[in-house]
Write an enzyme that holds these catalytic residues in place. Structure first.
Site, short mmCIF file in Angstrom:
data_model
loop_
_atom_site.label_atom_id
_atom_site.label_comp_id
_atom_site.label_asym_id
_atom_site.label_seq_id
_atom_site.Cartn_x
_atom_site.Cartn_y
_atom_site.Cartn_z
N LEU A 53 0.88 -1.15 0.00
CA LEU A 53 0.00 0.00 0.00
C LEU A 53 0.92 1.21 0.00
CD1 LEU A 53 -3.13 0.23 0.13
CD2 LEU A 53 -2.90 0.66 2.58
N ASP A 54 0.74 2.11 -0.95
CA ASP A 54 1.64 3.25 -1.07
C ASP A 54 1.78 3.99 0.25
OD1 ASP A 54 1.84 2.67 -3.75
OD2 ASP A 54 0.56 4.32 -4.41
N LYS A 55 2.94 4.57 0.46
CA LYS A 55 3.19 5.36 1.67
C LYS A 55 2.11 6.41 1.89
CE LYS A 55 6.62 8.49 3.75
NZ LYS A 55 7.94 9.14 3.58
N THR A 57 -0.98 6.45 0.80
CA THR A 57 -2.34 5.92 0.82
C THR A 57 -2.67 5.38 2.20
OG1 THR A 57 -2.10 5.30 -1.50
CG2 THR A 57 -3.94 4.32 -0.30
#
Length: 262
Positions: A53-55, A57
């Site tokens: 999960l993107d930083k 997000t």
């Protein structure tokens, strides 16, 4: 403390806040806080990330409590057995529904989570979306006297790095707060108006077969307070009855809203 959404003897799901990396990466070498280490220290045992999960997000993040469970969950992601629902605020008004089928090159961070070998060339990538709400604000951000924005639900079918962000840029509806793929002038307008300096993208729900029992289960995360405040001030909360939303707008943000819409 990281909010725990679900835990049994096999897996754990947390609500990852925005601006927290899942694991150590050379792409952000100076960062010292990671979800893997924080959660390990919090529950007193090793955890194994099943996906990324993107930083920037926020939302549902799954871990196995042993390597085999994490591997099974990862295979479920690859086999598209896990249904993911994201929420985003984007520039412009996309179609009411649609599917983005646009191949994407794999990025370096994919190798860090899934091994050293990264396939060459663009990989098939699909994202489905549904427009939930729209608004037009009296902002002269670009060359137009007003600016349009939309609240969008997204279902990434594949799982490439930054897939949703790159796909929305591809159709000219970048996510607000995206410093890499978005529009700086619109990002700054939202930061000034709503006091929010984050990517307005969140993973709010995952549905998948339990890796051991096979029972179908759903894990949901509430919308983070800063994201929820923006949704509330744009009068969009009524469109989110299927999500876990709670919000009490601070007085300062109510004042900002009045200044914007007058």
């Amino acid at each position: 403390m990281l909010p725990i959404l679900f835990q049994d003897e096999h897996l754990i799901a947390i609500h990852k806040p925005s601006d927290l990396l899942v694991h150590r990466t050379s792409l952000d070498a100076y960062e010292t806080r990671f979800a893997v280490q924080l959660l390990r220290d919090q529950i007193g045992q090793h955890v194994y990330p099943a996906h990324r999960l993107d930083k920037a997000t926020s939302g549902v993040l799954l871990f196995g409590l042993n390597p085999n469970v994490a591997r099974t969950l990862s295979m479920q992601f690859t086999a598209r057995e896990i249904h993911k629902q994201y929420l985003a605020i984007v520039r412009g008004w996309p179609s009411e529904t649609g599917s983005i089928d646009h191949p994407l090159e794999l990025r370096k961070d994919d190798a860090e989570l899934f091994g050293d070998e990264v396939p060459k060339g663009a990989q098939a990538s699909q994202t489905e979306f549904r427009r939930l709400a729209t608004i037009e604000l009296p902002w002269t951000v670009d060359k137009y006297p007003s600016s349009r924005y939309a609240l969008v639900e997204l279902n990434p079918i594949t799982g490439r790095r930054h897939q949703i962000r790159r796909h929305l840029k591809h159709i000219s509806h970048p996510i607000i707060g995206d410093s890499t793929y978005g529009k700086g002038n619109h990002n700054r307008a939202f930061a000034q108006a709503f006091g929010v300096n984050r990517l307005l993208l969140a993973c709010l729900k995952m549905t998948f077969p339990h890796p051991i029992s096979g029972q179908r289960m759903t894990v949901s995360a509430p919308l983070a307070a800063d994201f929820s405040r923006v949704v509330a001030e744009l009068a969009w909360l009524g469109t989110l009855t299927d999500y876990n939303i709670s919000h009490e707008p601070p007085q300062a943000n109510q004042n900002r809203q009045r200044q914007i819409f007058v």
